[in-house]
Write a protein that holds these residues in place. Structure first.
Motif, PDB file in Angstrom:
ATOM      1  N   CYS A  24      76.323  72.139  51.448  1.00 37.83           N
ATOM      2  CA  CYS A  24      76.367  70.939  52.297  1.00 37.83           C
ATOM      3  C   CYS A  24      76.184  69.652  51.494  1.00 37.83           C
ATOM      4  CB  CYS A  24      75.286  71.012  53.370  1.00 37.83           C
ATOM      5  SG  CYS A  24      75.563  72.304  54.580  1.00 37.83           S
ATOM      6  N   GLN A  27      79.561  68.282  49.781  1.00 34.46           N
ATOM      7  CA  GLN A  27      80.558  67.619  50.626  1.00 34.46           C
ATOM      8  C   GLN A  27      80.103  67.753  52.075  1.00 34.46           C
ATOM      9  OE1 GLN A  27      84.559  69.082  49.890  1.00 34.46           O
ATOM     10  NE2 GLN A  27      84.974  69.153  52.055  1.00 34.46           N
ATOM     11  N   GLU A  28      80.434  66.757  52.905  1.00 35.34           N
ATOM     12  CA  GLU A  28      80.081  66.854  54.325  1.00 35.34           C
ATOM     13  C   GLU A  28      80.746  68.095  54.918  1.00 35.34           C
ATOM     14  OE1 GLU A  28      77.946  65.236  56.071  1.00 35.34           O
ATOM     15  OE2 GLU A  28      77.544  63.615  54.672  1.00 35.34           O
ATOM     16  N   ARG A  29      80.005  68.815  55.728  1.00 35.42           N
ATOM     17  CA  ARG A  29      80.520  70.041  56.349  1.00 35.42           C
ATOM     18  C   ARG A  29      80.251  70.012  57.849  1.00 35.42           C
ATOM     19  NH1 ARG A  29      83.181  72.618  52.025  1.00 35.42           N
ATOM     20  NH2 ARG A  29      81.849  72.434  50.219  1.00 35.42           N
ATOM     21  N   SER A  30      81.094  70.731  58.586  1.00 36.59           N
ATOM     22  CA  SER A  30      80.828  70.915  60.011  1.00 36.59           C
ATOM     23  C   SER A  30      79.937  72.144  60.153  1.00 36.59           C
ATOM     24  CB  SER A  30      82.128  71.113  60.789  1.00 36.59           C
ATOM     25  OG  SER A  30      82.689  72.379  60.502  1.00 36.59           O
ATOM     26  N   ASN A  62      75.076  67.284  59.561  1.00 39.68           N
ATOM     27  CA  ASN A  62      75.073  66.279  60.616  1.00 39.68           C
ATOM     28  C   ASN A  62      76.513  66.163  61.121  1.00 39.68           C
ATOM     29  OD1 ASN A  62      75.355  63.747  61.951  1.00 39.68           O
ATOM     30  ND2 ASN A  62      73.457  63.040  60.977  1.00 39.68           N
ATOM     31  N   ARG A  65      78.057  62.601  61.195  1.00 38.30           N
ATOM     32  CA  ARG A  65      78.371  62.137  59.838  1.00 38.30           C
ATOM     33  C   ARG A  65      79.620  62.852  59.311  1.00 38.30           C
ATOM     34  NH1 ARG A  65      73.338  63.131  56.724  1.00 38.30           N
ATOM     35  NH2 ARG A  65      74.338  65.080  56.173  1.00 38.30           N
ATOM     36  N   PHE A  66      79.705  64.158  59.591  1.00 37.22           N
ATOM     37  CA  PHE A  66      80.883  64.921  59.177  1.00 37.22           C
ATOM     38  C   PHE A  66      82.145  64.376  59.850  1.00 37.22           C
ATOM     39  CE2 PHE A  66      83.989  68.160  60.361  1.00 37.22           C
ATOM     40  CZ  PHE A  66      84.466  68.496  59.105  1.00 37.22           C
ATOM     41  N   ALA A  69      83.160  61.089  58.259  1.00 37.81           N
ATOM     42  CA  ALA A  69      83.668  61.284  56.898  1.00 37.81           C
ATOM     43  C   ALA A  69      85.064  61.918  56.928  1.00 37.81           C
ATOM     44  CB  ALA A  69      82.710  62.163  56.100  1.00 37.81           C
ATOM     45  N   TYR A  70      85.244  62.914  57.782  1.00 38.10           N
ATOM     46  CA  TYR A  70      86.536  63.598  57.907  1.00 38.10           C
ATOM     47  C   TYR A  70      87.609  62.607  58.378  1.00 38.10           C
ATOM     48  CZ  TYR A  70      89.925  67.180  59.382  1.00 38.10           C
ATOM     49  OH  TYR A  70      91.047  67.962  59.526  1.00 38.10           O
TER      50      TYR A  70
END
Length: 161
Positions: A24, A27-30, A62, A65-66, A69-70
């Protein structure tokens, strides 16, 4: 043919948590991406949900936040339209409320400019002489990139492409 060697299974939740934190942090993750990765590592469902809860508590995970960012990444890097971004977020099982908020983060002027640039770039590569076929190809291309039909028609009309 040889089969790919199986990834080593992780049975210790503490080791899995540490790896998930790194996953995590990179990189931002779901939540769904993390859940899928934890299942891939061979963890039990109750351990997976505990790890996801810890990741959320410690702000490694989060969804809002994801989603932001996506959305910004796909729009800025790949010039995707809102429809395609929304589909991508739905595939990642992001809640609709967060999808709407993230899409509102796209500036309308930037969105129209990106669509215009996309159409101009594509128009430069088309060899079609028939004006109607040319417009149709441009419209289909932009729709494939996730832009709304009404906006495409408006931009095509105003730009004279």
């Amino acid at each position: 043919m040889m089969d790919q060697p199986q990834a080593k299974k992780i049975t210790d939740p503490k080791v899995a948590l540490a790896k998930a934190e790194h996953f995590c942090a990179y990189q931002e993750r779901s939540q769904q991406e993390v859940r899928d990765k934890l299942y891939e590592w061979g963890l039990w469902p109750d351990a997976i949900e505990q790890i996801i809860s810890r990741l959320i508590e410690e702000n490694f995970l989060n969804e809002a936040r994801f989603a932001n960012a996506y959305t910004q990444g796909k729009f800025n890097q790949k010039a995707w339209g809102k429809i395609k971004i929304k589909q991508g977020l739905k595939l990642k099982r992001v809640p609709d409320v967060l999808i709407k908020k993230a899409l509102l983060g796209i500036n309308l002027d930037d969105y129209l400019e990106a669509l215009s640039k996309l159409l101009q770039k594509k128009a430069a590569t088309l060899t079609e002489k028939n004006e109607l076929k040319r417009r149709y190809k441009l419209q289909q291309y932009a729709m494939g990139r996730g832009y709304e039909a009404e906006l495409i028609a408006e931009v095509l009309k105003n730009s004279g492409l």
